[in-house]
Design an enzyme around this catalytic site. Structure first.
Site, PDB file in Angstrom:
ATOM      1  N   CYS A 118       0.845  -1.195   0.000  1.00 57.22           N
ATOM      2  CA  CYS A 118       0.000   0.000   0.000  1.00 57.22           C
ATOM      3  C   CYS A 118       0.881   1.247   0.000  1.00 57.22           C
ATOM      4  CB  CYS A 118      -0.895   0.004   1.236  1.00 57.22           C
ATOM      5  SG  CYS A 118      -1.839   1.530   1.436  1.00 57.22           S
ATOM      6  N   GLU A 148       2.921  -5.879   8.607  1.00 62.68           N
ATOM      7  CA  GLU A 148       3.307  -4.485   8.326  1.00 62.68           C
ATOM      8  C   GLU A 148       4.457  -4.047   9.230  1.00 62.68           C
ATOM      9  OE1 GLU A 148       1.584   0.006   8.780  1.00 62.68           O
ATOM     10  OE2 GLU A 148       0.126  -1.556   8.257  1.00 62.68           O
ATOM     11  N   ASN A 247      -6.841  -3.794  11.538  1.00 63.20           N
ATOM     12  CA  ASN A 247      -7.802  -2.681  11.492  1.00 63.20           C
ATOM     13  C   ASN A 247      -9.211  -3.148  11.840  1.00 63.20           C
ATOM     14  OD1 ASN A 247      -9.657  -2.526   8.820  1.00 63.20           O
ATOM     15  ND2 ASN A 247      -7.738  -3.557   8.327  1.00 63.20           N
TER      16      ASN A 247
END
Length: 347
Positions: A118, A148, A247
């Protein structure tokens, strides 16, 4: 909260079902980074044929992964799992980002790779590298073991970054040079929790340098804000998402803190425990950034089968972001069927 047009359930006579108000959050579901990552795999399959290898889940959602597998994608955890006879087939790096060692490994194996990281994660990588280049020790606020976080830490030389997960971590952190620190964060954290960690670090280390721009991405912030607005008064709040989706899990926590009596993370309608759900009158519903809209529709249909449901759209903002795919794929045409996959539905 902007309450819009109401939709009435009509599958079974309304008098036989209890009333239910569903507060459907917006924004929800796929963000621009997830949309881009899925698009890259779909386009690579069109351009180069199957198999297309993907290192790690392209996004954290089994429905998406299994759907792409059916189209010819092969998911691996490490590059050495790619057979030698398929060395010329593309390998896609997931939206979460990878350590620098991964593309270096791909090059050493003469693999053709497409990076689906991303752009907002890439921005965090650049912010961290800028801190380090300017001589600051990097403090990364995030969750240990998340792809991440592994990718961001892997942009920096060993020993130049410290991971902080909680306020308690911030309380006991002892840097070598307290006056020469810079921080970045994982993009999918709780906005409120992260603010607390940053405040504690700043209290202890007044010279702590912030990144040039907020590291938590717009999609994370927007989805949490919509849940905050919709959750008060909800008997139950459902977040569509995977258990390994950071998330999505944060949205469950946000809903509880904002006033929902109960909050659940659900991958598919089949997981719903109707005995546990019981007698409710107000349901909140959102979806993490890697959850396709088709599953939201599936959840709504399941409730409509049992309740006389009305849907109130609880929209806090509109998202218009769009991220370009890799240059090698920009001339590959997307059909209606391709777009159905990219947008989280199937035709």
């Amino acid at each position: 909260m902007n309450i819009q047009v109401t939709e009435q359930a009509n599958a079974i006579p309304a008098e036989l079902k209890p009333d239910l108000s569903i507060r459907l959050c917006g924004p929800r579901g796929f963000c621009a980074g997830v949309d881009r990552a899925i698009q890259i795999v779909v386009l690579a399959l069109k351009a180069y044929g199957a198999p297309v290898y993907v290192r790690h889940e392209i996004v954290h959602n089994r429905y998406v992964v299994e759907g792409l597998e059916a189209k010819g994608a092969v998911f691996v955890e490490e590059l050495n799992e790619i057979p030698a006879e398929h060395q010329k087939q593309p390998v896609v790096f997931s939206a979460h980002g990878v350590p620098k060692s991964v593309p270096e490994d791909a090059q050493s194996r003469n693999l053709f790779y497409l990076d689906a990281t991303c752009p907002l994660v890439s921005k965090v990588h650049k912010q961290a590298m800028r801190h380090q280049r300017l001589g600051r020790h990097v403090v990364l606020i995030g969750h240990a073991g998340h792809p991440e976080v592994i990718g961001t830490m892997g942009q920096l030389p060993e020993g130049t970054v410290s991971l902080i997960e909680t306020i308690e971590d911030a309380d006991v952190y002892v840097p070598a040079d307290p006056d020469n620190l810079g921080f970045v964060t994982q993009t999918t954290l709780s906005v409120d929790d992260t603010a607390g960690v940053i405040a504690r670090l700043t209290e202890r280390f007044p010279n702590l340098t912030a990144p040039a721009a907020d590291s938590i991405c717009y999609a994370t912030t927007n989805r949490q804000e919509a849940v905050k607005q919709a959750a008060p008064g909800c008997d139950l709040f459902i977040v569509v998402g995977a258990p390994n989706s950071s998330n999505s899990k944060r949205l469950v926590e946000v809903a509880l803190r904002a006033g929902a009596k109960k909050s659940l993370l659900v991958q598919r309608a089949a997981e719903l425990d109707w005995a546990e759900i019981g007698d409710i009158r107000t349901l909140g519903l959102s979806a993490g950034a890697s959850a396709p809209e088709v599953i939201v529709d599936e959840i709504i249909a399941a409730f409509k089968a049992r309740f006389n449901a009305t849907i109130d759209l609880a929209i806090t903002t509109e998202e218009t972001e769009n991220f370009l795919v890799n240059r090698e794929l920009r001339e590959v045409p997307l059909t209606h069927e391709d777009m159905a996959w990219v947008n989280g539905s199937r035709v």
